[in-house]
Design a protein around this motif. Structure first.
Motif, mmCIF file in Angstrom:
data_model
loop_
_atom_site.group_PDB
_atom_site.id
_atom_site.type_symbol
_atom_site.label_atom_id
_atom_site.label_comp_id
_atom_site.label_asym_id
_atom_site.label_seq_id
_atom_site.Cartn_x
_atom_site.Cartn_y
_atom_site.Cartn_z
ATOM 1 N N THR A 1 -23.383 14.360 -30.377
ATOM 2 C CA THR A 1 -24.639 14.393 -31.119
ATOM 3 C C THR A 1 -24.501 13.614 -32.420
ATOM 4 O OG1 THR A 1 -26.262 15.845 -32.189
ATOM 5 C CG2 THR A 1 -23.991 16.576 -32.211
ATOM 6 N N ASP A 2 -25.631 13.114 -32.914
ATOM 7 C CA ASP A 2 -25.642 12.439 -34.215
ATOM 8 C C ASP A 2 -25.643 13.431 -35.366
ATOM 9 O OD1 ASP A 2 -25.738 9.834 -33.167
ATOM 10 O OD2 ASP A 2 -27.905 9.979 -32.854
ATOM 11 N N SER B 1 -29.599 19.080 -29.695
ATOM 12 C CA SER B 1 -28.368 18.695 -28.996
ATOM 13 C C SER B 1 -28.149 19.521 -27.741
ATOM 14 C CB SER B 1 -27.163 18.835 -29.930
ATOM 15 O OG SER B 1 -26.899 20.198 -30.241
ATOM 16 N N GLU C 1 -34.881 14.231 -34.373
ATOM 17 C CA GLU C 1 -33.597 14.120 -33.691
ATOM 18 C C GLU C 1 -33.798 13.921 -32.195
ATOM 19 O OE1 GLU C 1 -29.514 16.752 -32.981
ATOM 20 O OE2 GLU C 1 -31.079 17.471 -34.342
ATOM 21 N N GLN D 1 -25.750 12.062 -27.117
ATOM 22 C CA GLN D 1 -25.887 10.787 -27.818
ATOM 23 C C GLN D 1 -24.541 10.064 -27.786
ATOM 24 O OE1 GLN D 1 -28.986 9.872 -28.877
ATOM 25 N NE2 GLN D 1 -29.506 11.816 -27.887
ATOM 26 N N GLY E 1 -22.840 9.266 -30.993
ATOM 27 C CA GLY E 1 -22.693 10.343 -31.960
ATOM 28 C C GLY E 1 -21.242 10.598 -32.298
ATOM 29 N N THR F 1 -20.164 13.671 -33.530
ATOM 30 C CA THR F 1 -19.911 15.111 -33.523
ATOM 31 C C THR F 1 -19.880 15.607 -32.085
ATOM 32 O OG1 THR F 1 -21.026 15.456 -35.648
ATOM 33 C CG2 THR F 1 -20.733 17.391 -34.243
#
Length: 289
Positions: free
Chosen positions: A158-159, A167, A194, A199, A202, A204
């Motif tokens: 995720t971003d 997410s 979002e 992603q 991303g 994370t």
């Protein structure tokens, strides 16, 4: 939650009165005579008995774990039924990862999901029947064995700097088919600003599920699995941090055993909300960074 059963433990005194079989009288000081009947006795519990019981329990759990011969392996769409069965056996319905989400994550980002397996020929019990039924032979040379999924960690990228509702969602452009393909024609879905779902760029890793089959909990398997997962992710250099959500009573386990930092209450509403936000900052990203 794991804790040291020996810490702050002191001898405990049990006072018995009018015991016909007590053999060792307590010393008759003036103070004792004022506080207790003249025929009072004291039994002192030996601390070594508790230590021996704890050691015996630890060795028994270790022996049970060793008999499983557990091993970790990346998950794929072929593990779908096993993941669904494990999730159903572990979590209440409103907190489970859905079948469609498993299909999405195991096809879109399978390298971010890790399973803990045990190869066995042992017949299942009623409590393990579902996991056994979903198991598959570990390889073609041992068809009598079953690779039973005992635990899994499911993740995506995720971003966001932490796990969010977005997410955890499935993009609208993903549709599950019999061949688990992706129909990418509709526009991507969003949750506010979002983008939903995995992603690829991303930084994370959002962990969506950490679970161990209930019949095999308290054997240290969860710690083994999550440590293996974190080591793989760190060495890959794929992300700068690993994030997850936890109930308040489990925060100490993640913080004490794995070095996660608690960042307060999460804004995520999945499963009714009330989650604590936990983040582990990768200290030495691997070559993939």
């Amino acid at each position: 939650m794991p804790r040291d059963l020996f810490s702050n433990r002191q001898s405990q005194e049990l006072t018995l009165t009018e015991s016909p079989e007590a053999k060792t009288p307590r010393s008759n000081t003036t103070q004792d005579q004022e506080q207790l009947p003249s025929n009072a006795f004291t039994i002192v519990r030996d601390e070594s008995d508790d230590r021996e019981q704890q050691l015996s329990s630890t060795l028994r759990r270790r022996d049970e774990k060793n008999k499983l011969h557990p091993y970790v392996q990346l998950l794929s769409i072929s593990d779908l039924e096993a993941c669904v069965a494990l999730e159903a056996a572990t979590f209440p319905e409103h907190e489970r990862c859905s079948r469609e989400k498993f299909i999405y994550r195991l096809t879109t980002c399978p390298t971010l999901s890790l399973g803990l397996f045990s190869s066995t020929t042992t017949l299942p019990t009623p409590a393990t029947q579902a996991a056994f039924d979903a198991a598959r032979p570990p390889d073609s040379s041992t068809p009598s064995h079953r690779a039973v999924l005992l635990g899994h960690v499911i993740g995506s990228l995720t971003d966001a700097p932490a796990v969010t509702d977005a997410s955890m969602e499935i993009p609208r452009n993903f549709h599950s088919h019999p061949d688990h393909s992706i129909n990418a024609s509709p526009p991507p879905s969003t949750h506010g600003a979002e983008i939903s779902g995995h992603q690829p760029l991303g930084r994370t890793i959002a962990i969506h599920s950490v679970c161990i089959l209930p019949t095999h909990q308290n054997l240290g398997l969860g710690k083994t699995l999550l440590k293996a997962y974190m080591q793989r992710m760190e060495s890959s250099g794929i992300a700068d941090r690993i994030a997850l959500l936890a109930h308040p009573e489990l925060v100490g386990w993640y913080v004490g055993k794995f070095g996660f930092e608690e960042r307060g209450e999460s804004k995520a509403t999945f499963g009714g909300g009330g989650w604590r936000e936990l983040v582990y900052e990768v200290r030495d990203p691997g070559p993939g960074n």
